[in-house]
Design a protein around this motif. Structure first.
Motif, mmCIF file in Angstrom:
data_model
loop_
_atom_site.group_PDB
_atom_site.id
_atom_site.type_symbol
_atom_site.label_atom_id
_atom_site.label_comp_id
_atom_site.label_asym_id
_atom_site.label_seq_id
_atom_site.Cartn_x
_atom_site.Cartn_y
_atom_site.Cartn_z
ATOM 1 N N THR A 5 0.731 -1.319 -0.034
ATOM 2 C CA THR A 5 0.106 -0.220 0.110
ATOM 3 C C THR A 5 0.857 1.162 -0.144
ATOM 4 O O THR A 5 0.253 2.407 -0.035
ATOM 5 C CB THR A 5 -0.839 0.219 1.300
ATOM 6 N N GLY A 6 2.085 1.075 -0.011
ATOM 7 C CA GLY A 6 2.965 2.137 -0.184
ATOM 8 C C GLY A 6 3.174 2.995 1.159
ATOM 9 O O GLY A 6 3.450 4.226 0.884
ATOM 10 N N THR A 7 2.932 2.562 2.421
ATOM 11 C CA THR A 7 2.958 3.218 3.554
ATOM 12 C C THR A 7 3.748 2.646 4.368
ATOM 13 O O THR A 7 3.886 3.152 5.658
ATOM 14 C CB THR A 7 1.472 3.163 4.304
ATOM 15 N N LEU A 143 -11.738 -3.855 -7.612
ATOM 16 C CA LEU A 143 -10.669 -5.192 -7.642
ATOM 17 C C LEU A 143 -9.693 -4.967 -8.702
ATOM 18 O O LEU A 143 -8.415 -5.477 -8.668
ATOM 19 C CB LEU A 143 -11.228 -6.394 -7.717
ATOM 20 N N ILE A 144 -10.131 -4.415 -9.935
ATOM 21 C CA ILE A 144 -9.169 -4.026 -10.978
ATOM 22 C C ILE A 144 -8.481 -2.810 -10.822
ATOM 23 O O ILE A 144 -7.317 -2.605 -11.046
ATOM 24 C CB ILE A 144 -10.038 -4.227 -12.319
ATOM 25 N N TRP A 145 -9.413 -1.816 -10.455
ATOM 26 C CA TRP A 145 -8.740 -0.294 -10.194
ATOM 27 C C TRP A 145 -7.505 -0.519 -9.414
ATOM 28 O O TRP A 145 -6.396 0.361 -9.478
ATOM 29 C CB TRP A 145 -9.571 0.507 -9.913
ATOM 30 N N VAL A 146 -7.857 -0.894 -7.955
ATOM 31 C CA VAL A 146 -6.738 -0.731 -7.269
ATOM 32 C C VAL A 146 -5.286 -1.425 -7.415
ATOM 33 O O VAL A 146 -4.461 -0.842 -7.175
ATOM 34 C CB VAL A 146 -7.293 -1.210 -5.840
ATOM 35 N N PRO A 147 -5.395 -2.538 -7.936
ATOM 36 C CA PRO A 147 -3.892 -3.190 -8.507
ATOM 37 C C PRO A 147 -3.404 -2.204 -9.354
ATOM 38 O O PRO A 147 -2.010 -2.146 -9.251
ATOM 39 C CB PRO A 147 -4.357 -4.546 -9.131
ATOM 40 N N LEU A 148 -4.143 -1.364 -10.132
ATOM 41 C CA LEU A 148 -3.367 -0.603 -11.346
ATOM 42 C C LEU A 148 -2.952 0.559 -10.215
ATOM 43 O O LEU A 148 -1.871 1.089 -10.557
ATOM 44 C CB LEU A 148 -4.566 0.013 -12.115
ATOM 45 N N LYS A 449 -0.585 -3.736 7.005
ATOM 46 C CA LYS A 449 0.113 -3.668 5.650
ATOM 47 C C LYS A 449 -0.705 -3.945 4.552
ATOM 48 O O LYS A 449 -0.320 -3.540 3.422
ATOM 49 C CB LYS A 449 1.299 -4.692 6.019
ATOM 50 N N GLN A 450 -1.840 -4.380 4.809
ATOM 51 C CA GLN A 450 -2.728 -5.029 3.809
ATOM 52 C C GLN A 450 -4.127 -4.051 3.818
ATOM 53 O O GLN A 450 -5.166 -4.524 3.308
ATOM 54 C CB GLN A 450 -3.198 -6.355 3.736
ATOM 55 N N ALA A 451 -4.026 -2.518 4.376
ATOM 56 C CA ALA A 451 -5.350 -1.933 4.313
ATOM 57 C C ALA A 451 -5.940 -1.610 3.111
ATOM 58 O O ALA A 451 -7.221 -1.984 3.173
ATOM 59 C CB ALA A 451 -4.659 -0.619 4.712
ATOM 60 N N GLY A 452 -5.351 -1.720 1.854
ATOM 61 C CA GLY A 452 -6.010 -1.418 0.823
ATOM 62 C C GLY A 452 -6.740 -2.679 0.265
ATOM 63 O O GLY A 452 -8.162 -2.575 -0.022
#
Length: 513
Positions: A5-7, A143-148, A449-452
């Protein structure tokens, strides 16, 4: 597999991200005071502090007033954790409004369900599919947008999202057949959908653990309010203008969103391990450049949030909340045209005004986010874990159950319009909102770590259940009546939401979690 998630900072191994872990460590020290010498206790306390330089400590104190922060920011002004509060609030405000618009667009057509029923010569129940199809799609397509976004960042894709939605909102203005309108609504939902899920990631990337409940609440209340304000405001538009002007309003708002993201947006994804991947110039951010090139877009990553079906500490509160959302929001909100138009022959404006009850209940219920943070802070000082947040769900369950029963009984008893059924709507909306922020924050507490991915999971489960409901609600009403139907819904909340959450809470509390 783990979604970045970049955090997560380079200091994660030195300082526990979960503040409850620190509380347990300090509690352990207190328990051992009788058997340890003073020097031993001081040595252990020193070992538990973050091992950072004095320069880093002074930097954080100057920025935040303390260096005792979870998660620990880096010593860089571009780190989203180090942004000014004004910038953080601006980004949160824009993504919260994006979440608001995902549901606003969905229910904005509720007041004109009768109008389109006449226009297309179809029953109102079939027109309702123009609404319910968006409920499903805005939950699934993130589910598609977030991996992008986990690879390329969020800001550019949010601009594309709003511009694309604007195009299909404009297309709806000129749609004269049911099939064309359905196509526009489907594509509109696909494009606007990231707003309903990405808010949790942005909150996680820009806030500290002690702020997460209230900041998540801002985003969560926006999503919930959108379902009510859309129907409320568009009722006024439909009363005095042709129904197509509802879509004109949507188009203008989407354009305004894109402009705001372009001029005021800032990328919240931040690569701590490879600083060259971060672009500080906000206009240079508007190009496809992988911020996290290691985050490949694969089928496994798209379906990855499904792993939380096997994590009971996340699945149980998610399912409990989703059942409440289905009964206390969708069963009242989406079905009001079917109930109110048929029973009281309300026009678009009068129909929209019914949603004022939801708005009032939801606004009052947002106290849950503030109280959630206060409860956790109080509990941590006494060795309590994140499950302490779950105390706020119980008044929520009770209010939802009472609200549904009141609405069902009063709508059956009413021969002419009166306000008493709306009291039930307000109670149900209050109950749903007071539990929303604590449940989201609790689930994120289980694995920061997996908030998204967690927010994606919550969104997908909630929206899928919400999509299923409108298919059987009309059958229940016609065969059982409103009193029995809403009584069954209240019982479902008791059996599928309250009891599992209570069992989880007791188990987690015993384990100190």
């Amino acid at each position: 597999m783990c979604i970045n998630t970049g955090t997560w900072t380079p200091f994660q191994t030195l300082w526990p991200r979960d503040s409850n872990s620190r509380s347990k460590q300090m509690t352990s020290l207190a328990d051992d005071k009788e058997v340890r010498t003073k020097e031993e206790v001081e040595d252990i306390t020193t070992e538990d502090e973050p091992e950072i330089s004095e320069e880093h400590k002074q930097y954080l104190i100057a920025k935040h007033g303390t260096y005792n922060l979870v998660p620990l920011p880096s010593m860089n002004d571009d780190d989203p954790l180090n942004w000014s509060n004004g910038m953080k609030h601006l980004q949160l405000g824009m993504v919260a409004f994006h979440g608001f618009m995902t549901t606003f667009l969905t229910t904005g057509m509720v007041p004109v369900a009768g109008v389109y029923s006449e226009k297309y010569n179809m029953p109102t129940s079939r027109i309702a599919y123009l609404i319910s199809v968006q409920i499903l799609l805005v939950g699934v397509f993130p589910l598609i947008w977030v991996p992008l976004m986990e690879r390329y960042g969020k800001r550019l894709l949010l601009i594309i999202s709003t511009l694309g939605t604007m195009c299909f909102s404009l297309g709806s203005v000129f749609s004269n057949t049911y099939g064309t309108m359905m196509a526009m609504r489907v594509l509109q939902a696909v494009l606007i959908s990231p707003g309903i899920a990405v808010g949790g990631s942005i909150v996680n990337e820009t806030t500290f653990s002690h702020q997460r409940g209230s900041r998540s609440g801002v985003w969560a209340i926006s999503v919930n309010l959108g379902t009510m304000v859309g129907a409320f405001l568009m009722g006024f538009v439909a009363q005095y203008q042709d129904a197509k002007y509802i879509h004109v309003v949507f188009t203008l708002i989407n354009f305004g969103q894109a402009v705001c993201y372009f001029f005021f947006g800032k990328e919240s994804s931040y690569n701590h391990n490879d600083l060259s991947r971060n672009e500080s110039n906000r206009f240079k951010q508007l190009r496809f450049k992988a911020i996290f090139p290691e985050n490949h877009i694969t089928i496994q990553k798209i379906i990855y949030p499904g792993i939380f079906f096997s994590n009971l500490r996340i699945f149980i509160p998610t399912f409990a909340y989703s059942v409440c959302f289905l009964q206390a929001n969708i069963a009242l909100n989406i079905e009001i045209p079917e109930v109110m138009v048929g029973k009281f022959a309300l026009g678009p404006q009068a129909l929209g005004l019914q949603f004022l009850s939801f708005i009032i209940g939801t606004a009052i219920g947002e106290v849950g986010g503030y109280m959630s943070d206060k409860l956790v802070a109080w509990g941590q000082g006494r060795g309590r874990g994140p499950s302490f947040r779950l105390w706020l769900t119980y008044p929520g369950f009770a209010a939802c159950i009472i609200g549904l029963v009141v609405f069902g009984v009063q709508i059956d008893a009413a021969n002419t319009w009166n306000v008493t059924p709306l009291i039930g709507c307000a109670l149900a909306a209050f109950g749903l909102q007071i539990m929303t922020s604590p449940i989201i924050a609790y689930c994120i507490d289980m694995d920061h770590k997996q908030a998204g991915a967690i927010v994606l999971f919550i969104t997908a489960v909630r929206q899928t259940l919400a999509f299923i409901g409108p298919f059987y609600f009309p059958v229940m009403y016609s065969n059982l009546g409103f009193t029995v139907s809403y009584g069954i819904m209240a019982a479902l909340i008791g059996g599928l939401s309250f009891i599992p959450t209570l069992v989880l809470h007791i188990t987690a509390a015993r384990n100190g979690k």
